[in-house]
Design a protein around this motif. Sequence first.
Motif, PDB file in Angstrom:
ATOM      1  N   ARG A  31       1.245  -0.910   0.396  1.00 58.53           N
ATOM      2  CA  ARG A  31       0.249   0.109  -0.128  1.00 58.53           C
ATOM      3  C   ARG A  31       1.029   1.491  -0.432  1.00 58.53           C
ATOM      4  NH1 ARG A  31      -3.408  -2.946   3.703  1.00 58.53           N
ATOM      5  NH2 ARG A  31      -2.328  -1.754   5.601  1.00 58.53           N
ATOM      6  N   ILE A  32       1.523   0.974   0.584  1.00 59.18           N
ATOM      7  CA  ILE A  32       2.754   2.461   0.367  1.00 59.18           C
ATOM      8  C   ILE A  32       3.708   2.483  -0.595  1.00 59.18           C
ATOM      9  CG2 ILE A  32       4.640   3.458   1.378  1.00 59.18           C
ATOM     10  CD1 ILE A  32       4.517   2.039   4.155  1.00 59.18           C
ATOM     11  N   ILE A  33       4.304   1.765  -1.440  1.00 57.45           N
ATOM     12  CA  ILE A  33       4.588   1.416  -2.346  1.00 57.45           C
ATOM     13  C   ILE A  33       3.075   2.608  -4.277  1.00 57.45           C
ATOM     14  CG2 ILE A  33       5.302   0.376  -4.266  1.00 57.45           C
ATOM     15  CD1 ILE A  33       7.083  -0.957  -2.785  1.00 57.45           C
ATOM     16  N   ALA A  35       0.737   3.992  -3.171  1.00 57.82           N
ATOM     17  CA  ALA A  35       0.702   5.094  -2.717  1.00 57.82           C
ATOM     18  C   ALA A  35       2.180   6.547  -2.928  1.00 57.82           C
ATOM     19  CB  ALA A  35      -0.044   5.479  -1.035  1.00 57.82           C
ATOM     20  N   LEU A  36       2.884   6.085  -3.733  1.00 52.02           N
ATOM     21  CA  LEU A  36       4.177   6.902  -3.609  1.00 52.02           C
ATOM     22  C   LEU A  36       4.442   6.528  -5.222  1.00 52.02           C
ATOM     23  CD1 LEU A  36       7.383   5.764  -1.099  1.00 52.02           C
ATOM     24  CD2 LEU A  36       5.771   8.147  -0.802  1.00 52.02           C
ATOM     25  N   LEU A  37       3.927   5.616  -5.850  1.00 51.04           N
ATOM     26  CA  LEU A  37       3.595   5.667  -6.911  1.00 51.04           C
ATOM     27  C   LEU A  37       2.683   6.434  -7.634  1.00 51.04           C
ATOM     28  CD1 LEU A  37       3.944   1.933  -8.370  1.00 51.04           C
ATOM     29  CD2 LEU A  37       5.744   4.329  -9.049  1.00 51.04           C
ATOM     30  N   THR A  38       1.335   6.932  -6.689  1.00 49.95           N
ATOM     31  CA  THR A  38       0.429   7.831  -7.098  1.00 49.95           C
ATOM     32  C   THR A  38       0.732   8.975  -7.288  1.00 49.95           C
ATOM     33  OG1 THR A  38      -1.460   5.856  -6.259  1.00 49.95           O
ATOM     34  CG2 THR A  38      -2.100   7.933  -6.858  1.00 49.95           C
ATOM     35  N   VAL A  39       1.940   9.087  -5.810  1.00 41.82           N
ATOM     36  CA  VAL A  39       2.060  10.841  -5.501  1.00 41.82           C
ATOM     37  C   VAL A  39       2.628  11.416  -6.585  1.00 41.82           C
ATOM     38  CG1 VAL A  39       3.123  12.182  -4.011  1.00 41.82           C
ATOM     39  CG2 VAL A  39       1.102  11.038  -3.474  1.00 41.82           C
ATOM     40  N   THR A  40       3.619  10.682  -7.207  1.00 44.29           N
ATOM     41  CA  THR A  40       4.727  10.899  -7.876  1.00 44.29           C
ATOM     42  C   THR A  40       4.021  10.955  -9.756  1.00 44.29           C
ATOM     43  OG1 THR A  40       6.354   9.421  -6.890  1.00 44.29           O
ATOM     44  CG2 THR A  40       6.884   9.971  -9.194  1.00 44.29           C
ATOM     45  N   ALA A  84       7.836   6.242 -13.456  1.00 50.35           N
ATOM     46  CA  ALA A  84       6.523   6.550 -12.287  1.00 50.35           C
ATOM     47  C   ALA A  84       5.668   5.802 -12.666  1.00 50.35           C
ATOM     48  CB  ALA A  84       5.748   7.763 -11.428  1.00 50.35           C
TER      49      ALA A  84
END
Length: 101
Positions: A31-33, A35-40, A84
């Motif tokens: 989930r963290i990865i 979310a980070l890809l989405t933000v990127t 990304a």
Amino acid sequence: MTAVAIAVTGAVTAAIGPDFGAVTASGELTRIIGALLTVTLVVAVGALVVCAVTWALTASSGHWHTAMRARTGAWVALGAAALAGAGLAWANFLLDVGAGI
């Protein structure tokens, strides 16, 4: 492999792949990865839009130096969005290939 081939070679085939259950918080990590890809991706697309608009406005008004900087920013943002977006697809491809070996 047939039973005869196993008896002749003495080898037993086993499925080899990543053991995601070995990490205690693998669900949380996924989930963290994600979310980070989405933000990127959101930041890269936002930067692409801002740079493209700046490029268009400054090119039409004759500010060539700012237009060149905005064009560079647009290409960098496009590259970041592509990397990304393709990162997850590349990782999934490698995991599928690895599972098939």
